[in-house]
Design an enzyme around this catalytic site. Structure first.
Site, PDB file in Angstrom:
ATOM      1  N   THR A  62     -13.150 -24.546  13.692  1.00  0.00           N
ATOM      2  CA  THR A  62     -11.740 -24.857  13.449  1.00  0.00           C
ATOM      3  C   THR A  62     -10.835 -23.984  14.316  1.00  0.00           C
ATOM      4  O   THR A  62      -9.853 -24.451  14.890  1.00  0.00           O
ATOM      5  CB  THR A  62     -11.403 -24.627  11.952  1.00  0.00           C
ATOM      6  OG1 THR A  62     -12.280 -25.444  11.175  1.00  0.00           O
ATOM      7  CG2 THR A  62      -9.973 -24.968  11.640  1.00  0.00           C
ATOM      8  N   HIS A  65     -10.730 -25.260  17.796  1.00  0.00           N
ATOM      9  CA  HIS A  65      -9.777 -26.377  17.949  1.00  0.00           C
ATOM     10  C   HIS A  65      -8.350 -25.846  18.081  1.00  0.00           C
ATOM     11  O   HIS A  65      -7.556 -26.343  18.872  1.00  0.00           O
ATOM     12  CB  HIS A  65      -9.843 -27.326  16.752  1.00  0.00           C
ATOM     13  CG  HIS A  65     -11.124 -28.104  16.662  1.00  0.00           C
ATOM     14  ND1 HIS A  65     -11.509 -28.998  17.618  1.00  0.00           N
ATOM     15  CD2 HIS A  65     -12.101 -28.104  15.731  1.00  0.00           C
ATOM     16  CE1 HIS A  65     -12.675 -29.533  17.286  1.00  0.00           C
ATOM     17  NE2 HIS A  65     -13.068 -29.007  16.143  1.00  0.00           N
TER      18      HIS A  65
HETATM   19 ZN    ZN Z   1     -14.815 -21.883   9.072  1.00  0.00          ZN
END
Ligand code: ZN
Length: 366
Positions: A62, A65
């Site tokens: 994440t 990203h």
């Molecule tokens: Zn994580």
């Protein structure tokens, strides 16, 4: 569309023995990278909150990203936010209404914060609450000297579990949740995609008593590591789907009992379902980047299989199971947690994670 977080205000909680500012990695612009702030205002402790001094934090997919500022990040992340959600630290102070925790305790926290109002929060499924806010995604996260979380989200760290392991409880919890939801004891299992969580799923599935573990990926290095962690066979999916035949012939011609989909790659999803036996169970954790074309007839309906969507970690069932698995000594995490960097070297830390040289990369705040 990019939104922005309000500029942080100076702390107003009267904790004058603590620094008023801190180091933090901030998504300070709508583009690639993160900014290092050395004098960010420390977050204010609310009455039902716990203020934690971060010791170690993990870089997640994440966070990659968010670093790379792809379409998902640009649509979701407010500019100005402190990023990061995987961590271990020590409580510095608790709010007036907090009675279960005290300064000095080592803790981590569940990063999915819910208001405990909706149907699922009130019926034991808070991990899929409608109103969830995620640390380091929707509100200030853990790539900083201090983070504030509600008391309900705190997880005390067992004295026998070191910080570097507790710092990866968030992704390890994804793996534990997926493996246990599918049920792997005595079963043959295909894990499609052995990135960070897929590799964790190999060691968790092994510890949870899977009879046979098959893996697929397109990275030979990761496939080799999957074998080392306990996979019986690891296939390079870039070489075509001949491995489906190999899996079938190793499973009485039926296919595996369980599929754990960890890649989010449309091709791997299709191959994984084709390798699953009729009536098997598929647990899906990997996130496709966009809508996927998928043969529902052959892969789900006529197959009569069970499909589980997996999101986050069950509060707190997954955390208890995970703690017990870690304490059992049966999980191999040393090969997965490959690098640690000082927070000031965050650019190196992200580069190590993004170019694939590192698997789980930690940043140290001490
Ligand atoms: Zn994580």
């Amino acid at each position: 569309m990019t939104s922005s977080a309000p500029a942080p205000a100076p702390p107003t909680d009267g904790l004058d023995h603590l620094p008023r500012t801190m180091r933090a990695l901030v998504k300070d612009h709508a583009g690639e990278g993160l900014g290092f702030e050395s004098e960010r205002h420390r977050p204010t402790l609310g009455p039902r909150d716990v203020l934690i001094r971060v010791r170690k934090a993990g870089i997640c997919g994440t966070d990659r990203h968010i670093w790379q500022w792809d379409d998902w990040a640009a649509g979701r992340i407010p500019v100005g936010i402190v990023t990061g959600h995987e961590f271990a630290g020590v409580i510095e102070a608790v709010g007036d209404a907090v009675h279960n925790y005290a300064a000095g305790q080592r803790v981590s926290a569940e990063g999915h914060i819910t208001a405990w109002r909706d149907y699922n929060s009130r019926t034991g499924n808070a991990h899929i609450a409608r109103d969830t806010k995620i640390l380091g995604v929707d509100r200030d996260g853990v790539f900083a000297d201090f983070v504030v979380v509600p008391e309900e989200n705190v997880w005390p760290i067992h004295p026998d579990i070191p910080d570097r392991v507790a710092a990866v409880f968030d992704p390890l919890g994804n793996a534990v949740h997926t493996v246990l939801a599918a049920g792997v004891s005595g079963q043959s299992v295909l894990i499609s995609g052995v990135g960070i969580i897929g590799l964790m799923a190999v060691t968790v599935a092994k510890a949870a008593g899977a009879a046979r573990i098959f893996c697929t990926d397109v990275d030979p290095k990761r496939l080799a590591l999957a074998r080392k962690l306990g996979a019986d066979e690891a296939f390079n999916a870039a070489e075509g789907d001949g491995f489906i035949k190999a899996i079938r012939s190793a499973t009485r011609g039926e296919g595996t009992d369980v599929l754990l989909e960890m890649s989010g790659a449309p091709m791997a999803m299709d191959q994984g379902f084709r390798a699953l036996r009729n009536g098997g169970t598929a647990a899906l954790l990997g996130l496709p980047a966009r809508s996927v074309t998928f043969d529902f007839n052959a892969n789900i309906i006529f197959k009569g299989c069970k499909v589980l969507g997996i999101n986050g970690r069950k509060m707190w069932e997954t955390w208890y199971r995970m703690e017990d698995l870690v304490l059992s000594g049966r999980l191999e995490l040393d090969e997965i947690i490959t690098h640690e960097f000082a927070i000031e070297d965050y650019e190196k830390a992200f580069a190590t994670m993004i170019d694939g040289a590192g698997i789980k990369v930690l940043m140290n705040f001490e």
